[in-house]
Motif scaffolding. Structure first.
Motif, PDB file in Angstrom:
ATOM      1  N   VAL A 207       0.839  -1.201   0.000  1.00 37.10           N
ATOM      2  CA  VAL A 207       0.000   0.000   0.000  1.00 37.10           C
ATOM      3  C   VAL A 207       0.876   1.254   0.000  1.00 37.10           C
ATOM      4  N   ALA A 208       1.936   1.247   0.795  1.00 37.83           N
ATOM      5  CA  ALA A 208       2.830   2.405   0.839  1.00 37.83           C
ATOM      6  C   ALA A 208       3.500   2.623  -0.511  1.00 37.83           C
ATOM      7  N   ALA A 209       3.926   1.548  -1.169  1.00 41.11           N
ATOM      8  CA  ALA A 209       4.565   1.677  -2.484  1.00 41.11           C
ATOM      9  C   ALA A 209       3.597   2.271  -3.503  1.00 41.11           C
TER      10      ALA A 209
ATOM     11  N   ASP B  30       6.971   2.144  -7.672  1.00 34.36           N
ATOM     12  CA  ASP B  30       6.664   0.998  -8.518  1.00 34.36           C
ATOM     13  C   ASP B  30       6.652  -0.250  -7.635  1.00 34.36           C
ATOM     14  N   PRO B  31       5.481  -0.753  -7.317  1.00 34.24           N
ATOM     15  CA  PRO B  31       5.406  -1.888  -6.395  1.00 34.24           C
ATOM     16  C   PRO B  31       5.805  -3.220  -7.027  1.00 34.24           C
ATOM     17  N   THR B  32       6.012  -3.259  -8.341  1.00 36.75           N
ATOM     18  CA  THR B  32       6.303  -4.547  -8.971  1.00 36.75           C
ATOM     19  C   THR B  32       7.626  -5.155  -8.494  1.00 36.75           C
ATOM     20  N   GLU B  33       8.622  -4.304  -8.232  1.00 45.67           N
ATOM     21  CA  GLU B  33       9.892  -4.843  -7.735  1.00 45.67           C
ATOM     22  C   GLU B  33       9.705  -5.449  -6.336  1.00 45.67           C
ATOM     23  N   PHE B  34       8.970  -4.739  -5.479  1.00 45.79           N
ATOM     24  CA  PHE B  34       8.684  -5.280  -4.147  1.00 45.79           C
ATOM     25  C   PHE B  34       7.936  -6.601  -4.270  1.00 45.79           C
TER      26      PHE B  34
ATOM     27  N   ARG C 117      10.247  -9.417  -5.402  1.00 43.98           N
ATOM     28  CA  ARG C 117      11.157  -9.843  -4.327  1.00 43.98           C
ATOM     29  C   ARG C 117      10.404 -10.607  -3.234  1.00 43.98           C
ATOM     30  N   GLN C 118       9.196 -10.151  -2.920  1.00 45.62           N
ATOM     31  CA  GLN C 118       8.399 -10.828  -1.893  1.00 45.62           C
ATOM     32  C   GLN C 118       8.026 -12.226  -2.361  1.00 45.62           C
ATOM     33  N   ARG C 119       7.650 -12.337  -3.635  1.00 44.09           N
ATOM     34  CA  ARG C 119       7.294 -13.638  -4.195  1.00 44.09           C
ATOM     35  C   ARG C 119       8.498 -14.585  -4.130  1.00 44.09           C
ATOM     36  N   ALA C 120       9.667 -14.092  -4.503  1.00 41.78           N
ATOM     37  CA  ALA C 120      10.890 -14.915  -4.455  1.00 41.78           C
ATOM     38  C   ALA C 120      11.191 -15.345  -3.024  1.00 41.78           C
TER      39      ALA C 120
ATOM     40  N   VAL D  63      -2.191  -9.578  -7.387  1.00 40.05           N
ATOM     41  CA  VAL D  63      -1.873  -8.158  -7.270  1.00 40.05           C
ATOM     42  C   VAL D  63      -0.927  -7.744  -8.404  1.00 40.05           C
ATOM     43  N   MET D  64       0.080  -8.557  -8.679  1.00 40.59           N
ATOM     44  CA  MET D  64       1.024  -8.244  -9.760  1.00 40.59           C
ATOM     45  C   MET D  64       0.275  -8.148 -11.088  1.00 40.59           C
ATOM     46  N   GLU D  65      -0.623  -9.072 -11.332  1.00 37.31           N
ATOM     47  CA  GLU D  65      -1.410  -9.053 -12.567  1.00 37.31           C
ATOM     48  C   GLU D  65      -2.254  -7.773 -12.652  1.00 37.31           C
ATOM     49  N   ARG D  66      -2.909  -7.420 -11.590  1.00 38.61           N
ATOM     50  CA  ARG D  66      -3.754  -6.220 -11.561  1.00 38.61           C
ATOM     51  C   ARG D  66      -2.921  -4.957 -11.803  1.00 38.61           C
ATOM     52  N   ILE D  67      -1.776  -4.868 -11.145  1.00 36.92           N
ATOM     53  CA  ILE D  67      -0.924  -3.685 -11.296  1.00 36.92           C
ATOM     54  C   ILE D  67      -0.357  -3.616 -12.707  1.00 36.92           C
ATOM     55  N   THR D  68       0.027  -4.757 -13.263  1.00 41.10           N
ATOM     56  CA  THR D  68       0.562  -4.800 -14.622  1.00 41.10           C
ATOM     57  C   THR D  68      -0.516  -4.381 -15.624  1.00 41.10           C
ATOM     58  N   GLU D  69      -1.744  -4.841 -15.444  1.00 35.54           N
ATOM     59  CA  GLU D  69      -2.845  -4.464 -16.332  1.00 35.54           C
ATOM     60  C   GLU D  69      -3.114  -2.961 -16.252  1.00 35.54           C
TER      61      GLU D  69
END
Length: 173
Positions: free
Chosen positions: A102-104, A110-114, A117-120, A161-167
């Protein structure tokens, strides 16, 4: 976490000193963060103050003084009541992972990097857990299964979330 009740559960097997309580907790939850000694002794002191545990012996046996605690009848009742009380579903709570996301987003980052990394990190932890034997304790596989299931649910959420943000970032045609 209900540290006091877990300590009472450990004392239910018989009197113990702080080191035994810590070692017992860490054996019950080998895949989690170890219980800190300071937390053990603070909890034992509060339990004794509240009449849920009592000091039954103080001795040194050639080493440092060790205070031995035992669960009281009041403590057994408290433990039994706690075990019967269901845990409320965690609706509306925001753990650190959600707070960071939420903060990102809210700060224009850009929350995609977070998220990547969280997924990894989650995948690495699942691999670690699956590669480590659970031992002979009959509850260890239950704790492990619970932990992996929660990590897996987090992974599904991270992916959505990644899919939604990417879309949202893709230009509309």
């Amino acid at each position: 976490m209900a540290t006091a009740e877990l300590v009472l559960g450990l004392l239910a097997d018989g009197p113990a000193h702080g080191y035994d309580v810590k070692r017992g907790h860490d054996a019950w939850f080998p895949d989690n963060r170890p219980l800190a000694f300071g937390q053990v002794y603070t909890t034992l002191g509060r339990l004794a103050r509240d009449g849920l545990a009592e000091v039954v012996d103080r001795g040194s046996e050639g080493g440092p003084e060790r205070t031995v605690y035992a669960i009281t009848d009041k403590g057994r009742k408290h433990l039994a009541d706690w075990l019967l009380d269901p845990v409320p579903p965690a609706w509306g709570s925001a753990d650190e992972m959600l707070r960071k996301l939420v903060a990102a987003v809210r700060t224009g980052g850009d929350p995609t990097e977070f998220l990547a990394r969280q997924r990894a990190s989650h995948l690495r932890r699942i691999r670690e857990l699956n590669a480590t034997p659970t031992g002979d304790d009959p509850t260890s596989p239950l704790v492990r299964e619970y932990t992996v299931a929660h990590l897996d649910a987090d992974l599904r959420w991270l992916d959505s979330v990644m899919e939604r943000i990417t879309e949202q970032k893709e230009p509309r045609r």
